[in-house]
Design a protein around this motif. Sequence first.
Motif, PDB file in Angstrom:
ATOM      1  N   SER A   4       0.836  -1.210   0.000  1.00 39.43           N
ATOM      2  CA  SER A   4       0.000   0.000   0.000  1.00 39.43           C
ATOM      3  C   SER A   4       0.861   1.247   0.000  1.00 39.43           C
ATOM      4  O   SER A   4       0.539   2.252  -0.660  1.00 39.43           O
ATOM      5  CB  SER A   4      -0.909   0.050   1.237  1.00 39.43           C
ATOM      6  N   LYS A  63       0.723   4.154  -2.779  1.00 39.04           N
ATOM      7  CA  LYS A  63       0.493   5.581  -2.484  1.00 39.04           C
ATOM      8  C   LYS A  63       1.597   6.439  -3.113  1.00 39.04           C
ATOM      9  O   LYS A  63       1.324   7.509  -3.687  1.00 39.04           O
ATOM     10  CB  LYS A  63       0.463   5.752  -0.954  1.00 39.04           C
ATOM     11  N   GLU A 107       1.128   6.731  -6.769  1.00 33.98           N
ATOM     12  CA  GLU A 107      -0.008   7.626  -7.017  1.00 33.98           C
ATOM     13  C   GLU A 107       0.457   9.077  -6.971  1.00 33.98           C
ATOM     14  O   GLU A 107       0.148   9.876  -7.867  1.00 33.98           O
ATOM     15  CB  GLU A 107      -1.034   7.363  -5.917  1.00 33.98           C
ATOM     16  N   ASN A 108       1.275   9.393  -5.886  1.00 30.01           N
ATOM     17  CA  ASN A 108       1.794  10.761  -5.765  1.00 30.01           C
ATOM     18  C   ASN A 108       2.683  11.143  -6.943  1.00 30.01           C
ATOM     19  O   ASN A 108       2.833  12.314  -7.254  1.00 30.01           O
ATOM     20  CB  ASN A 108       2.598  10.916  -4.469  1.00 30.01           C
ATOM     21  N   VAL A 129       5.931   5.745   2.792  1.00 31.01           N
ATOM     22  CA  VAL A 129       5.467   6.268   1.498  1.00 31.01           C
ATOM     23  C   VAL A 129       6.520   7.229   0.963  1.00 31.01           C
ATOM     24  O   VAL A 129       6.934   7.163  -0.191  1.00 31.01           O
ATOM     25  CB  VAL A 129       4.093   6.975   1.652  1.00 31.01           C
TER      26      VAL A 129
END
Length: 645
Positions: free
Chosen positions: A503, A507, A510-511, A539
């Motif tokens: 996860s 993330k 995604e950023n 992350v």
Amino acid sequence: MSIAKSYVLCVDDDPRNLLALKAVLANVGANLVMARSGAEALEAAGEREFAVILLDVMMPDMDGIETAKRLRELENAKHSPIVFVTAYPLDEMRTFRGYALGAVDYIHKPIGTEILQSKVRAFVQLFELREQVKEQAINEMRQRWETMRLREEFEREALLHLFVDNVKDYGVFFIDPEGGIHNWNPACESIFGYQESEILGRDFSTIFVPEDVNKRVHLLELEKAKEKGRAEDERWHLRKDGTRFWADGVVTPLRDKNGELRGFCKLVRDNTRRKEWEETLKRSEDRFRMAVDSARLGTWDYDPKTGSLEWSDRAKELAGLPENSTVTYETFLASLHPEDRPRVEQRIAEALSGKADGQYAIEYRTVGLVDKIMRWLYVRGKVYTDEQGLPTRFIGTVMDITDEKRAEEERTALIDSLKGSNRELESFASTASHDLQEPLRMISMYLSLLERRFQGRLGEDEKEYMHSVVNASDRMKRLTTDLLSYSRLFGEKIDSGPVDLNSALEKALENLSLAIEESGARITRDRLPMIRGNGTQLVQLFQNLISNAIKYQTRKSLPEISISAMRQDQQWIIAVKDNGIGFDMEHSGKIFDVFQRLHSRTEYAGSGLGLSTCRKIVEHHQGRIWAESAPADGSTFYVALPVSE
Ligand code: ADP
């Protein structure tokens, strides 16, 4: 003609009579002794035993009767036949006490030659016969005695052999007065390696080492034994095979009944083992002493039963005492720093009570009893107990650690102050980067307004200036954002829980979606594990590594990035691999330091804070980060994180 053995004594006061007797007795085969008076007769009889005594009765001073009486009192003449020579008739003579005195015969004067001769000859023969018998008896006795003595001697010797042969631990042998070896017992055979037949008669020096033989040690040993009755020594001896062994021995002289030296007896015992043991002990003692001396250690030895305490000179020095001072347990207590004393006493009591396995190790302060100097000491000890477990000895070492303690204190103080100034710097960086955000936003905003207002009215130069200002403000914005996120990692209490790295990676991607899309990067990924940690930070870790992988590219080919995980014992190794420009491994250490960059800003934009932030995050997670790369050959960044079960 054989020399006459017997003697005849003639006693007469008249020399003519004596001459006559001499003439008559010349051929009886005896020595004649002439006496002119009773006194002379007694003197002669005192010297030897006579076969017969011819005694004149009528003599002036001492008559024959009196002389006979006195003769009987002499040992030599007690049984000698006495013949009175007298002019008296026989009957009258009997009335004398002559017979009572053991007179055996009477001869009348004037003396008949033949009668006298035969009588004297008879007495002489009788005497000689008796002497012969006596001699025979003596000889016989002597012979018997000799046999007896020999037997006794033989038995004694046999016993001695029995004894000597059965002595196992001691080599026993004899040395004759000339130094030859005899009676080599079996123990000697095993100690020296010579069979008895090989060494019999050989010189005593055979068993000595050459150096000692040169010094005549073997002879001196016999000499000493002869003089003192015994010679003891401990020295190296030689075996048949040439090897040496350490032995102690005793040499005793052997004398017969008359004190005549008949030889020596030597006892030897192989003491090599003891010697070796002693040497090992000595060597280890020497080593110990050297270690103690070179470490400047003091030693102490306490007897809990008697309460006696011994300190080495160094131990005294460390208690601030002169070398020659005497030490008691009270002295020791008095030397302790008042603040440390209760703790020390408690530890000693524990060690002596058998707690802590008799081991004792402690650091404390002393205040010099005489010099008043405060010292830090490190003391180690061990308690020895008897079969009932009661302490019998408590010994140990003491070491001066004042300098180390001082250095440690200084180090701690330095670290504390460094921590303090670091904290100040961190909060300064955090505040500064935070507070810079606001004016920067204002600058950007007004710059956009200006750009819009003067749209189309600006010349080429003005446009260029404007572009540079916008660029600089963008850079500054990134720098402050990076600095802020980096400085936030300090002092922040890590909020840790289970994190699914899949996860976290999701993330991060995604950023970065815009950058990925723009660069056309192809990203492949393994399944990643769950770990314990802080999700937000993880992350950011992925985001920084992947954004670098996209950024440091040749632009000749599209970026290819793979993210994988591998378990190694109790660690997860996460790898982020790219096909970018890479770098020289020579710089692999410094890229994780703050503001360290390998490429210029004109080539690749950046603040130099990305990897330092990564390292901080990994450290927060008790992990490690490193890189492997080569110029133009891509880079792989590895992160090791502890496995959580
Ligand atoms: P920056 O903001 O400059 O990227 P980083 O701390 O992230 O700062 O990286 C430090 C330096 O390490 C970079 O300037 C770059 O020279 C080098 N570097 C980091 N990642 C890579 C990579 N994937 N490939 C090649 N060089 C890299």
